[in-house]
Design a protein around this motif. Structure first.
Motif, PDB file in Angstrom:
ATOM      1  N   ASN A   5      97.381 -24.932-108.520  1.00 45.18           N
ATOM      2  CA  ASN A   5      96.240 -25.109-107.634  1.00 45.18           C
ATOM      3  C   ASN A   5      96.232 -26.512-107.039  1.00 45.18           C
ATOM      4  N   ILE A   9      96.336 -27.497-103.077  1.00 47.80           N
ATOM      5  CA  ILE A   9      95.362 -28.381-102.435  1.00 47.80           C
ATOM      6  C   ILE A   9      96.079 -29.539-101.751  1.00 47.80           C
ATOM      7  N   TRP A  12      97.511 -28.314 -98.556  1.00 47.96           N
ATOM      8  CA  TRP A  12      96.448 -28.138 -97.562  1.00 47.96           C
ATOM      9  C   TRP A  12      95.986 -29.491 -97.030  1.00 47.96           C
ATOM     10  N   TYR A  13      95.819 -30.461 -97.929  1.00 47.15           N
ATOM     11  CA  TYR A  13      95.389 -31.813 -97.532  1.00 47.15           C
ATOM     12  C   TYR A  13      96.392 -32.434 -96.561  1.00 47.15           C
ATOM     13  N   ILE A  75      87.245 -30.820-107.483  1.00 48.97           N
ATOM     14  CA  ILE A  75      87.431 -29.988-106.302  1.00 48.97           C
ATOM     15  C   ILE A  75      87.239 -28.524-106.667  1.00 48.97           C
ATOM     16  N   THR A  77      86.442 -26.138-103.877  1.00 51.44           N
ATOM     17  CA  THR A  77      86.932 -25.396-102.712  1.00 51.44           C
ATOM     18  C   THR A  77      87.557 -26.368-101.727  1.00 51.44           C
ATOM     19  N   LYS A  78      88.493 -25.874-100.933  1.00 55.66           N
ATOM     20  CA  LYS A  78      89.111 -26.707 -99.905  1.00 55.66           C
ATOM     21  C   LYS A  78      88.089 -27.127 -98.863  1.00 55.66           C
ATOM     22  N   PHE A  81      86.473 -30.292 -99.866  1.00 52.43           N
ATOM     23  CA  PHE A  81      87.401 -31.335-100.307  1.00 52.43           C
ATOM     24  C   PHE A  81      86.968 -32.716 -99.824  1.00 52.43           C
TER      25      PHE A  81
END
Length: 230
Positions: A5, A9, A12-13, A75, A77-78, A81
């Protein structure tokens, strides 16, 4: 939060901060926000007499990943974030004299009132010293309910700032403190970051040093007041 996970993240970041609405695609979104906010301080009246130094940094990916491992519940949820990780972008303003904390405070609030910046929350000041607490409220303008102690005796004022035209992006954490407080902070950081040192002698002496630093700030404040009266 499992390692898979965290890796998701981080991916995604990385993608989210590479995307920006500006022409200069050589910079990440964090770089752009940092440069924008930092450049505003060039407009601070009498900057050369008020600001001793301005420092800035973008949190390195390795440091961010380590933070996510240390605080797995940070964290959820995205989508949240950027509201939950607020130190991706950092700017530190150093002043020689405690009286100049008010000048910087007023300048930050003026940029908010002009619509340049958004402050997602009120400024927070950290101090263990009751005299400093009174100074921060009466002379600087920090709300009493936002002045808090830290067990380490850390002292600083923190502001969360976003450019008004980029509302759903990372915050910039602006830390404002005196040069003496910065000296203590750098020494403490060398022992207690990212993991707190277990040696009681070091802990006790860092707290003793914090009290000496606070006394030094009061002396500097008095010296400045004497010169200002002339």
């Amino acid at each position: 939060m499992g390692i898979d996970n965290i890796d998701n993240i981080m991916s995604w970041y990385r993608e989210a901060t590479q995307k920006n609405i500006y022409v200069d695609n050589t910079k990440t979104l964090c770089d752009i926000i940092h440069d924008q906010i930092r450049s505003h301080f060039d407009e601070l009246p009498e900057k050369k007499d008020i600001v001793y130094d301005i420092r800035g940094r973008i949190k390195e990916e390795a440091s961010l990943k380590e933070k996510l491992k240390r605080k797995p519940k940070t964290i959820k949820t995205k989508e949240k974030f950027f509201s939950q990780i607020t130190d991706l972008i950092g700017i530190r303003i150093l002043v020689l004299y405690p009286q100049h904390l008010k000048d910087v405070h007023n300048f930050i609030l003026e940029n908010k009132d002009k619509g340049n910046w958004i402050l997602p929350e009120e400024p927070i000041a950290y101090t263990w010293d009751s005299d400093v607490k009174t100074f921060l409220h009466d002379k600087v303008g920090i709300s009493k309910k936002k002045i808090k102690p830290k067990s380490s005796l850390y002292s600083s004022i923190h502001y969360l700032v976003k450019p008004n035209e980029i509302k759903t992006t990372p915050c910039c954490e602006i830390q404002v403190r005196t040069l003496l407080e910065e000296t203590w902070g750098e020494i403490d950081h060398s022992f207690n970051y990212p993991k707190e040192h277990e040696n009681k002698y070091i802990k006790n002496n860092l707290k003793a040093l914090a009290k000496i630093i606070s006394a030094g700030n009061k002396l500097v404040e008095g010296i400045y007041d004497c010169t200002a009266e002339k």
